[in-house]
Design an enzyme around this catalytic site. Structure first.
Site, mmCIF file in Angstrom:
data_model
loop_
_atom_site.group_PDB
_atom_site.id
_atom_site.type_symbol
_atom_site.label_atom_id
_atom_site.label_comp_id
_atom_site.label_asym_id
_atom_site.label_seq_id
_atom_site.Cartn_x
_atom_site.Cartn_y
_atom_site.Cartn_z
ATOM 1 N N THR A 1 0.917 -1.183 -0.047
ATOM 2 C CA THR A 1 0.029 0.012 0.005
ATOM 3 C C THR A 1 0.847 1.307 0.069
ATOM 4 O O THR A 1 1.968 1.318 0.468
ATOM 5 C CB THR A 1 -0.845 -0.077 1.242
ATOM 6 N N GLU B 1 -5.360 -3.224 -1.797
ATOM 7 C CA GLU B 1 -6.292 -4.427 -1.085
ATOM 8 C C GLU B 1 -7.007 -5.065 -2.208
ATOM 9 O O GLU B 1 -7.719 -6.379 -1.628
ATOM 10 C CB GLU B 1 -6.934 -4.004 -0.087
ATOM 11 N N LYS C 1 -15.241 18.017 9.255
ATOM 12 C CA LYS C 1 -16.296 18.338 10.156
ATOM 13 C C LYS C 1 -16.212 19.995 10.814
ATOM 14 O O LYS C 1 -15.546 20.122 11.831
ATOM 15 C CB LYS C 1 -16.433 17.319 11.318
ATOM 16 N N TRP D 1 -20.860 17.924 8.343
ATOM 17 C CA TRP D 1 -19.956 17.194 7.601
ATOM 18 C C TRP D 1 -19.984 17.993 6.302
ATOM 19 O O TRP D 1 -20.888 18.288 5.758
ATOM 20 C CB TRP D 1 -20.237 15.873 7.213
#
Lengths: 548, 548
Positions: free
Chosen positions: B194, B339, B449, B454
């Site tokens: 990754t 992944e 936030k 949000w």
């Protein structure tokens, strides 16, 4: 030594295992996904001339889950065989998924077989339950004289007191959830029987894995090219080798599904292709012969652009490719058999072939093509020694791969189908070109040996098919005291056309050395067929070969 | 009871097993088949500006089998890891197949990482041998200060006494046969790390099975649509998640392979697309941004018809779809991560969407699409409880399927990546529409936030990208004493264009409520990127967020 190097050396000595999830391939996941993301896609069924029924993938998914629930409540255990005696329609498609959804095994029965053959197959498979189309009940009653599955479910109205009505059954059961969780993908999901032109039919058992890997191979652009924009029309019977896996591949790709029901005429086929804007239709050459006659009649259809016909089961003649080309329809073929699920190869051309002259290109398109991924072909001599890919060496075509059978159902022991080194013995004789294209030249039992020289019946059938008025041709071997065997041709004329044995003989004399030309040519209205619609050469040899 | 019925009853009590062959999926079979049936297909490599090299699949197959023979003679054991530090070219493709052909595991290294990061990754994977491009030797010498794989193979000229020359190695070894026979398809074949925007990079180990099932999923018409007539151009680095599996899928489909080598410019990309008649090119939005600038310059190219660009790694803005549409080029996207091998979804539209107005259609095309077959998506709350597919509920995107990881390499224990019920936690926040289309709305760590509400950084980045002069935009959260967090925008202008912070603010004020508009907008020549070319929001937050 640095810390990194110490760690590298330590880890280098440690084996690595995959971190991928264990996620089995499961046929029911095809409709589980299709129901969710292609919910409104359509399944159109012709139930009778002019009578159509449409359901959505969401409706089919729900019905399949109701059927699973119903079968479980009827005591159908995981691994039990549930047979279908049905035409190509949406209810049969629901059974394709509902039977596996309760853990049972789908066993499709061919209504063109005799009652006694059907009883033999049902007994051999050990079928627990059978689902029958209403209009096949007369046949079923004859089968029932021999065998008694625990339950008979009738799609339609029944005259039997103990029969269960499909509609009632589904109405009375709530849909179960699709099976999920740990699972062995090698679990059986479907059984088909070989058509048994020689000896008794033999059962082949497909697994979830084999069905899905074949479906992946066939949706590819060079194979069936199936997408969410495709409209599939499956004339190939769903009772014959799972209709080439289209009921699985189409739902994986999200393609629309059009199904012809029973006894569809060539005119109706073209009506449906036009009305539903079919992009790909699947069928045997006999079907396409009828379609050609309709196309060349005085009727006309508004056919969709880029229509593709997939032909299998027998080799279409080069002439058939030329005729469809003239009509702007692309015909593609390939090769396979019940033992290969059935699609093992497809005949796509490579960019390099665009430069070929038309004759060579058509010849290549009429060949049996290239293996799908993970399918291996070889040709072998009588000792199963591989022969060269030189385009001339002839040997038995042998095949292996994840959707190829290694044996047949047998009680108490399976019947081997492979060579000692694990290749399926197909019984077809082929050459392989240096570029890998397979060309079947005959069935082992269809080769004609005259005066010690081989004559290919397939080659000669294709040459006869070049005659304008020929619908179908078969060349068989008949015993001959002097030459061992001699070729004989059986030919049927196209509807309304005139054809004489002399025309056929003259045509062959212009193309073949004298010793290869058949001594005998018979013109028949129709050639004998097997239960799956193939030319029945066994019967022809019995009728004409032994009478000499 | 009839004989048939007695047999049916007896057989019904007998379990059935599949008759299919045990035929494992094996990556090396892809090139084994391609070498035989697509022998003359081409692999074109740009080695430097104006310098190209072509080899055939047959040549690549032979070279891979020579490499396998060479690695075995160097003592590389089955399961050992062989690393590559190489650009996209034919030699790297040979390594992709030659390393598995000797039973070893391919570990691609990213030359954009720091020497210390590379040493960490090599140590973690336990690499045994490394293959390095000549022009990456300066980087490799810095890595070598930390780790010492047993052998260093150099593609080109080396200055190291102990290094082995690739060309010599292949010349000195005869090709081995491709591995065949019994085999566990879950054997590791490749490792990728990754990109590690948070914490250390973590290793994911692909199996033969996972690579092949993904390749089957991606060659399908609605995904990459790969055939023997496709010409693939893989700008996606082969050192990053196996270039989205294209080196496997393209050879399975028999597609031509074009590879860009190091540091290719947008003008060169368009030159190559024109010269090679590319049908599909793979790359990240940053690449396409450059291509757009070139297309809209005063130069012009003779582009092939039906050119398709596959964009991944980050979301292309809706505006990017509109621009390419104007140029007659079809842009398609999807979603995935290291992944998920990485292709988990592709954004194809259904026939029903043809009726949508352009705005809605572009919005759908810019979404993250539908899962490939056998991939499952869900969105879940913080307790991993599934949320509704209603197009508005937001939750973490979770994923499962045969090419999805369940954990990461860890010593001594693997590091879990999944929920207790077995779904990969992606860290992406998404909604799922009722029809199954996934729309990423943010990274968990990228949500802002402000005053308890949000704000989606991804939404706002797409809105900023509508401004004509914007090349790239990033919106990050910066700490704020009063509101908790406030959005900040970082924007880069297109080459030669003028862009001011005021223009961006005015544009946002017209589209957002006042409280959502960033208090601060910075215009930079270039936005910070990670080693894999993605926007490095971690670095941006460190630079601007903490400085507030």
């Amino acid at each position: 030594m640095s810390d990194f190097e110490a760690q590298r050396a330590r880890n280098a000595a440690t084996p690595t295992v995959t971190t991928m999830m264990e996620a089995p391939l499961r046929v029911t996941d095809i409709l589980r996904r299709a129901e969710a993301i292609f919910a409104d896609q359509r399944i159109v069924s012709r139930l009778a001339p002019g009578v159509f029924e449409t359901m959505s993938f969401a409706e089919a998914g729900r019905a399949a889950r109701c059927l699973a629930s119903a079968l479980t409540s009827l005591g159908v255990a995981p691994g039990a065989r549930v047979a279908t005696l049905m035409w190509n329609h949406g209810t049969h498609l629901v059974a394709y998924y509902g039977i596996p959804a309760c853990g049972a095994v789908l066993h499709t029965l061919n209504p063109r077989l005799s009652p006694e053959e059907l009883a033999y197959i049902i007994a051999d498979a050990g079928d627990d339950v059978v689902i029958v189309d209403e209009d096949l009940l007369p046949l079923w009653r004859e089968v029932e004289a021999h065998v008694s599955p625990r339950h008979v479910i009738v799609n339609g109205k029944s005259d039997g007191a103990d029969d269960i009505a499909w509609a009632d059954l589904l109405e009375q059961h709530e849909p179960v959830d699709w099976p999920q969780g740990p699972f062995d993908e090698n679990t059986p999901v479907a059984i088909c029987y070989t058509s048994g032109t020689t000896g008794r039919p033999k059962g082949v058992v497909y697994s979830h894995r084999s069905i899905i890997l074949q479906a992946f191979g066939t949706i590819a652009p060079d194979s069936f090219n199936l997408s969410a924009r495709s409209v599939t029309f499956t004339l190939t019977p769903m009772f014959h080798v799972n209709a080439w896996g289209v009921p699985f591949a189409a739902l994986m790709a999200g393609s629309a599904v059009v199904l012809p029901g029973p006894r569809v005429s060539a005119d109706e086929i073209l009506d449906i292709i036009s009305a539903e804007r079919v992009s790909i239709a699947f069928g045997v050459p006999t079907i396409w012969t009828g379609v050609i006659e309709a196309l060349e009649s005085d009727k006309s259809w508004d056919l969709p652009e880029n229509l593709m016909l997939m032909s299998g089961g027998a080799a279409p003649s080069p002439e058939m490719f030329r005729i469809f080309d003239r009509h702007g329809i692309y015909l593609q073929t390939g090769w396979g058999m019940t033992e290969t699920s059935p699609i093992a190869s497809q005949t796509w051309l490579l960019p390099a072939h665009d430069k070929m002259d038309e004759h060579a290109r058509i010849k290549l398109r009429a060949s049996n093509g290239l293996p799908l991924p993970f399918i291996d072909f070889r040709i072998a001599d009588e000792d199963s020694q591989p022969l060269a890919w030189d385009g001339t060496s002839r040997g038995e075509l042998q095949c292996r791969g994840p959707w190829v059978t290694q044996d047949y159902i047998g009680h108490p022991h399976p019947i081997p189908a492979t060579t000692p080194d694990g290749w399926l013995k197909t019984g077809d004789v082929a050459v392989i070109r240096p570029d890998g294209y397979v060309q079947l030249v005959d069935r082992l039992k269809d080769l004609i040996k005259s005066g010690g020289e081989w004559i290919s019946s397939v080659d000669m059938e294709n040459v006869i098919a070049e005659l304008a008025n020929v619908a179908e041709a078969a060349v068989i071997a008949i015993p001959d005291d002097k030459w061992g065997e001699r070729p004989m041709a059986l030919v049927s004329p196209r509807a309304g056309a005139t054809l004489t044995a002399e025309q056929v003989t003259l045509h062959l004399q212009a193309r073949y050395p004298k010793w290869m030309v058949p001594d005998r040519v018979e013109v028949l209205d129709d050639l004998p067929k097997t239960g799956t619609g193939k030319l029945n050469k066994l019967l022809m040899r019995q009728t004409w070969g032994l009478a000499t």
